[in-house]
Scaffold this active site. Sequence first.
Site, mmCIF file in Angstrom:
data_model
loop_
_atom_site.group_PDB
_atom_site.id
_atom_site.type_symbol
_atom_site.label_atom_id
_atom_site.label_comp_id
_atom_site.label_asym_id
_atom_site.label_seq_id
_atom_site.Cartn_x
_atom_site.Cartn_y
_atom_site.Cartn_z
ATOM 1 N N ALA A 101 0.847 -1.184 0.000
ATOM 2 C CA ALA A 101 0.000 0.000 0.000
ATOM 3 C C ALA A 101 0.889 1.243 0.000
ATOM 4 C CB ALA A 101 -0.916 -0.003 1.215
ATOM 5 N N GLY B 247 -0.479 -5.103 1.134
ATOM 6 C CA GLY B 247 -1.738 -5.003 0.409
ATOM 7 C C GLY B 247 -1.706 -5.678 -0.943
ATOM 8 N N GLU C 7 3.680 -6.029 7.495
ATOM 9 C CA GLU C 7 3.076 -4.917 8.233
ATOM 10 C C GLU C 7 3.573 -4.763 9.664
ATOM 11 O OE1 GLU C 7 0.045 -5.759 4.960
ATOM 12 O OE2 GLU C 7 1.490 -6.876 6.160
ATOM 13 N N GLU D 84 -2.423 -9.269 -0.182
ATOM 14 C CA GLU D 84 -3.839 -9.318 0.205
ATOM 15 C C GLU D 84 -4.739 -9.214 -1.023
ATOM 16 O OE1 GLU D 84 -4.237 -7.488 4.596
ATOM 17 O OE2 GLU D 84 -3.238 -6.159 3.167
#
Length: 258
Positions: free
Chosen positions: A66, A112, A135, A115
């Site tokens: 992200a 992300g 993360e 994910e």
Amino acid sequence: MNFQNILVSSENGLATIIINRPKKLNALNKETIGELHAAFEALENNKNIKTIILTGSEEKAFVAGADISEFAHFSVAEGGNLARLGQEILFDFIENLSTPVIAAINGFALGGGLELAMSCHFRIASDNAKMGLPEVSLGVIPGYGGTQRLPQLIGKGKAMEIIMTAGMISADEAKEYGLVNHVTNQQELLPLAKKLASRIKRNSSIAISAAIRAINANYKDGVNGFDIEIEEFGECFGTEDFKEGTSAFLEKRKPNFK
């Protein structure tokens, strides 16, 4: 469809979405998430589209994570809202599409990005791909479904290790763990994705959509997946695809699904 951060094309019932931010290693920002939602929604509503491939531009990254600069100063409430909206708009949205989505992981799929790949119905990877959920090294946890989908795909213990160490795994390790289905070289990645999509496309779209709903039901709280399977199985008997498929089998010919 005209977008700033993604490229969308389609041919013969197969759509391809390319996340196109190579200078940022295709990192997800708010705008890109919105564009991806719009693209997937439009393709889902296009009955001519039978399969979707999702990949990243160039050869370095599928999605390297992200865009941290967008949320580094968020409050507790803003952080929770970021995860909630992201899951609703994109990650859960993809998982529950009735059109099959194949993630073609062509490089780094981190945070992300992994994910996003895990929200697709299944994944293939190039042999240079690296995957991970780093993360915790930033003082946060995966917020776009990573703590839920990774254990579902590879088991609790291995998911705990990957998340807590914040490390990366290779494409071959990902295949060994069941995170990806196939590993190939960079040049053959999209051809393999298209080959798999072509095999899917030959089958009943109505039955495939029913199978997606039944499989997903097993992972939803308070839902009995066996009951959903029974319901979806029964519904198939009322479709033209069922009539065509069974007739073709009995007549020893290939079915022609509409």
